[in-house]
Structures are given as structure tokens and as C-alpha cells.
Design an enzyme around this catalytic site. Structure first.
Site, mmCIF file in Angstrom:
data_model
loop_
_atom_site.group_PDB
_atom_site.id
_atom_site.type_symbol
_atom_site.label_atom_id
_atom_site.label_comp_id
_atom_site.label_asym_id
_atom_site.label_seq_id
_atom_site.Cartn_x
_atom_site.Cartn_y
_atom_site.Cartn_z
ATOM 1 C CG HIS A 37 32.507 3.487 1.021
ATOM 2 N ND1 HIS A 37 33.592 3.113 1.785
ATOM 3 C CD2 HIS A 37 32.535 2.686 -0.072
ATOM 4 C CE1 HIS A 37 34.239 2.140 1.182
ATOM 5 N NE2 HIS A 37 33.618 1.854 0.056
ATOM 6 N NE ARG A 45 33.416 11.477 12.322
ATOM 7 C CZ ARG A 45 33.966 12.593 11.887
ATOM 8 N NH1 ARG A 45 33.439 13.758 12.155
ATOM 9 N NH2 ARG A 45 35.063 12.549 11.153
ATOM 10 C CG ASP A 46 33.507 6.080 19.835
ATOM 11 O OD1 ASP A 46 32.838 5.329 19.093
ATOM 12 O OD2 ASP A 46 33.151 6.371 20.985
ATOM 13 C CE LYS A 64 36.326 -2.627 2.620
ATOM 14 N NZ LYS A 64 35.294 -1.805 2.015
ATOM 15 C CB CYS A 104 36.563 1.630 10.475
ATOM 16 S SG CYS A 104 35.210 2.730 10.966
ATOM 17 C CG HIS A 137 35.996 1.942 -6.081
ATOM 18 N ND1 HIS A 137 36.181 0.883 -5.221
ATOM 19 C CD2 HIS A 137 37.220 2.507 -6.249
ATOM 20 C CE1 HIS A 137 37.461 0.810 -4.887
ATOM 21 N NE2 HIS A 137 38.111 1.784 -5.493
#
Length: 145
Positions: A37, A45-46, A64, A104, A137
Site C-alpha cells: 500500500h 497514477r494512471d 487482486k 487500482c 492493514h
């Protein structure tokens, strides 16, 4: 024969003071959190950023469904577990300030590589679970605007 405990006690006390920061470096759950993360300085950032970063972080076998990357310093993210976070439901903490994030989302289709992702950028309060003062988390189901 008498043994003085003074020097031994001093060494023990110094060990208590020095050990916690060293343990933070080796905490496997914290390191997994960072791997999944944390991205201090993202490029793009695309959608291509998501495809590339998810693959390089090992989050694509299987694909994921959703993953959020938090863009900030490690110290500012860790601070959510302390002074810069507030208690939130179920032993979680919510940040008092917003972070830049990239979310994402898997585009669907096969759950196996090659995985394709759609990127969403924004600023959000993050919600984390903490252990020993470290985030372990990221609760991706909770984002307050």
C-alpha cells in the site's frame, strides 16, 4: 563476593529504549503493509501505473480485485496509529488529515495474468489497523470523503 547490578541494569534499560525502532524495521506485517500500500513518489497514477505497480508488488497471481496505494511519507502514515489518527470502529484508526491515494481496480475478465487495472486518483482519509504502533492493514472498504 558482591556483584553490582548498576551496570547490568543500565545495559538492560538502554536495550529497552533502542530496541523498538529496530523492531519496526523487521515487523513482517508492517513490511507487507508497505509493500502492498505504500508508494511515496508515484509516477503517472494512471492505468499503466496500476498495471506496472501491481505486477511489481506481486499482487497479480491471481489478480487482486482492488488495491490502494497511499502517497505520503512512512512517518506520516505511521502517525495515523498515534497522534495523527483517531479511533474508528472495530479497533481501527482513521487519519485526521487526507492522503493522496491511487486506487487500482481490476477490470474483470480472467483472475490470472495478465491483469489489467483501472486507476482512480484522489485524496482520502485512510483507515488502518495498527499493531505495536505500526499500520498493518489498510481497510479498503472505508473511505470517507
Amino acid at each position: 563476593m558482591t556483584v553490582s547490578l548498576g551496570p547490568l541494569l543500565l545495559v538492560f534499560m538502554l536495550d529497552l529504549v533502542v530496541t523498538p525502532p529496530a523492531l519496526a524495521q523487521d515487523d513482517p506485517r508492517y513490511n507487507k503493509f508497505l509493500s502492498q500500500h505504500y508508494d511515496a513518489k508515484p509516477r503517472g497514477r494512471d492505468d499503466r501505473y496500476c498495471d506496472r505497480t501491481m505486477r511489481s508488488r506481486g499482487l497479480t497471481s491471481p489478480c487482486k480485485d482492488i488495491n490502494t496505494f497511499v502517497h505520503g511519507s512512512k512517518d506520516s502514515i505511521k502517525a495515523v496509529c498515534g497522534k495523527d489518527g483517531e479511533p474508528y470502529r472495530n479497533n481501527l484508526r482513521i487519519s485526521t488529515s487526507q492522503f493522496q491515494v491511487t486506487i487500482c481496480k481490476h477490470r474483470g475478465g480472467s483472475p490470472w495474468p495478465p491483469c489489467r487495472y483501472r486507476a482512480s486518483r484522489g485524496s482520502r482519509h485512510i483507515v488502518v489497523a495498527c499493531e505495536n504502533g505500526l499500520p498493518v492493514h489498510l481497510d479498503e472498504s472505508v473511505f470517507s470523503q
